[in-house]
Design an enzyme around this catalytic site. Structure first.
Site, short mmCIF file in Angstrom:
data_model
loop_
_atom_site.label_atom_id
_atom_site.label_comp_id
_atom_site.label_asym_id
_atom_site.label_seq_id
_atom_site.Cartn_x
_atom_site.Cartn_y
_atom_site.Cartn_z
N HIS A 183 39.47 38.17 41.20
CA HIS A 183 40.83 38.70 41.34
C HIS A 183 41.07 39.18 42.77
CE1 HIS A 183 42.07 38.51 37.20
NE2 HIS A 183 41.16 39.35 36.77
N HIS A 209 41.50 36.36 45.22
CA HIS A 209 42.79 35.71 44.97
C HIS A 209 43.88 36.51 45.70
CE1 HIS A 209 45.56 33.70 41.72
NE2 HIS A 209 45.93 33.42 42.95
N HIS A 268 33.83 38.69 38.14
CA HIS A 268 35.19 38.53 37.63
C HIS A 268 36.20 39.28 38.51
CE1 HIS A 268 38.07 38.10 34.15
NE2 HIS A 268 38.61 39.14 34.75
N GLU A 269 35.93 40.56 38.74
CA GLU A 269 36.88 41.38 39.51
C GLU A 269 36.95 40.93 40.97
OE1 GLU A 269 38.93 43.13 38.04
OE2 GLU A 269 37.96 43.31 36.09
#
Length: 603
Positions: free
Chosen positions: A396, A399, A392-393
């Site tokens: 980010h 991105h 998940h991190e």
């Protein structure tokens, strides 16, 4: 890394498991140089006050200075805060963080005049300057975004009055926070071992996952009995916040509080309405999942305190960090060579602070400054949940990496509306990979239920919250009274509708609205559901279409704020003004539910 009963000191953590903040500043003295630079830039930009309407050249000079100031300020603050996060007991970095915070306050004060002065420039003059002044066209998107708010911006005197009311407007949230986090005390309950323990909000989650139903019920009853004692006070604080939302929307000439909240992201009301309507279409799926939960728990009645206890026995999936890294790399292989190269760099090149140490900030996050690579803070434990958190991190982080490399500073930061898409997409691809490769039936059931719970908590539950917000704000706008009784009645009806006939909706949960702090940040929670749905849809496209979908997705990651969130997502292949992405996401939920029911039948 070797585990012991006590946490290691920061100095004892091996370098390969620590992030490399020297990539931001080689030393604290280099940080100090940028602090002085930021102060000089702030003074310089403050000296331009009152001049922006004089010429396009003056406006351009101010905007360039603003970019340089904010980029420097970001770097100064990020470094200080992340150094402090390594060990919160380190007084040196406590001091640096305090200084960076004060510097930020001063700097934002110095640039506060820029937007009002831009808004005072006529649209015709602004367009003329953009065409005539070389370099000003770079700021066209930023200027158009500022000018978009012009119909909802008041006179300078009125704006000053509203600004002075900001502390008053935040009072309901502050009052609620003090009541819920400081003054409200919960009673003792008896845990699984027969010991008396104090119920806290943190322990409540653990108790709701207890295999002992008595413990779950006792914690549930005690929590809501406590909230019930303050029902009128909390209702007053929440209705005051709602009245504030409506007041600001009307004062700024927005058609409604919902319209005002969505305006910042340029999101049409249809997106919000489509989400709620589409979830209602698919509530029978939620009801099936509730029925399956009831069956697997083997209870005659399923109560609200039975919603969080695991229905599949936890399997022994011990996943060391290095194994998690390897698995995530494999799982994200469908995103292509470019994504994989940057991902590998992040795992091996000082981006991630992996393990817990004495004084380290808890939880996980991705953060960084424009001029450096992103960083990820973890407190990794060897389990499935932490592997998903890492994926998940890193979503980010990548991105941010792609956005920072493709966009100038002005447009590098992406909106909150799309922030969870990249992170959740990584989780979706990881889950797909694990389900494709596992051969153990119990492990498969565990993974499927893990994902079903993600859907329940992020799509169905957050949409129910969003619907509650919409209803209560509309009632306030119509002049209908909001009381503890009416709020509870609305909330109960939603719970009955969302959970279906196999759920006993206990009367205590009618008060759950009283413990949701997000309701003081109006019309925010819907973004969790839309982001999750968009990510699920994009992951499906990537797995089915391959490179064309990957190319669209990478363009999305590189978009930053160069366009509005809905446009960026549409170009990636997801039209959030249509109900289709929500339906596609729920089609995945249905496939998983079908398989889970089949596995249970064949057990």
């Amino acid at each position: 890394m070797n585990k012991s009963k006590t946490l290691p000191k920061r100095s004892d953590v091996p370098a390969e498991y620590k992030w490399r903040l020297e990539d931001i500043y080689p030393s604290d003295s280099d940080w100090e140089k940028d602090v002085q630079k930021a102060k000089q830039l702030a003074d310089q930009i403050a000296g331009m006050k009152g001049k922006l309407g004089q010429s396009g050249e003056e406006l351009l000079a101010a905007l360039k200075l603003q970019d340089e100031l904010l980029a420097t300020l970001d770097q100064v603050y990020v470094y200080a805060r992340m150094r402090r996060d390594e060990d919160n007991a380190n007084s040196t970095y406590q001091g640096l963080t305090d200084r960076a915070t004060s510097l930020s306050t001063q700097a934002y004060g110095a640039i506060s005049y820029i937007q009002p002065e831009i808004l005072a420039i006529s649209t015709e003059v602004m367009e003329k300057w953009i065409q005539e002044v070389s370099g000003l066209d770079h700021y066209r998107i930023l200027l158009e975004e500022i000018m978009r708010f012009k119909p909802h911006t008041l006179s300078s005197e009125e704006e000053a009055l509203l600004a002075n009311m900001s502390e008053l407007a935040s009072s309901p949230s502050k009052i609620y926070g003090m009541l819920a986090n400081a003054d409200m005390k919960f009673p003792m309950i008896t845990d699984e071992n027969g010991e008396e323990v104090e119920l806290t909000k943190g322990r409540y989650t653990q108790f709701m996952e207890s295999k002992d139903r008595r413990v779950r019920k006792e914690a549930f009853d005690a929590l809501y009995e406590t909230y019930g004692k303050f029902r009128n006070t909390i209702a007053a604080s929440l209705t005051s916040a709602i009245k504030g939302d409506v007041f600001y929307a009307r004062t700024r000439k927005y058609p409604s509080a919902l319209y005002a909240a969505l305006f910042a992201d340029n999101v049409d009301l249809s997106v919000y309405d489509n989400l709620i309507a589409t979830i209602h279409e698919h509530l029978p799926l939620m009801h099936r999942y509730i029925a399956l939960r009831k069956k697997l728990l083997g209870v005659d009645e399923l109560h609200m305190y039975d919603l969080y206890v695991p229905i599949v026995p936890e399997v022994d999936m011990k996943i060391p960090y290095d194994q998690a890294v390897s698995t995530i790399k494999e799982a994200l292989h469908p995103l292509g060579e470019e994504y994989g190269r940057v991902l590998a760099e992040g795992f091996s090149n000082g981006w991630i602070d992996v393990y817990e140490n004495e004084g380290k900030t808890s939880g996980a996050y991705s953060w960084g400054a424009y001029s450096t690579h992103p960083f990820v803070l973890m407190n990794y434990q060897d389990n499935v949940n932490n592997m998903f958190t890492l994926a998940h991190e890193m979503g980010h982080a990548l991105h941010s990496y792609h956005s920072n490399h493709a966009q100038p500073y002005t447009y590098a930061d992406y909106k909150i509306f799309v922030a969870e898409v990249a992170s959740t997409l990584n989780e979706a691809l990881l889950m797909h990979h694990l389900l494709e490769t596992t051969t153990d039936k119990q492990e498969r059931m565990y993974l499927i239920n893990y994902y079903l719970e993600q859907f329940r908590g992020t799509v169905f539950r957050q949409t129910m919250f969003a619907e509650f917000e919409k209803i209560v704000h509309e009632k306030e706008e119509k002049g209908e009274p909001l009381t503890a009784d009416s709020l509870s009645e609305i909330y109960r009806e939603l719970n009955v509708a969302y959970h279906g006939p196999d759920m006993v909706v206990d009367s205590q949960v009618d008060m759950e609205w009283a413990r949701i702090p997000h309701f003081y940040r109006n019309f925010y929670v819907y973004k969790y559901a839309t982001g999750f749905s968009a990510a699920t849809s994009l992951a499906k496209q990537i797995l089915e279409e391959g490179q064309p979908a990957v190319d669209r997705y990478l363009d999305f990651l590189k978009g930053g704020s160069s366009d509005y969130p809905l446009n960026l997502l549409k170009n990636a292949g997801v039209d959030m003004t249509s109900p289709e992405p929500i339906r596609e996401g729920l089609a995945v939920f249905k496939e998983l539910l079908d398989e889970m029911e089949q596995l249970v039948t064949n057990s």
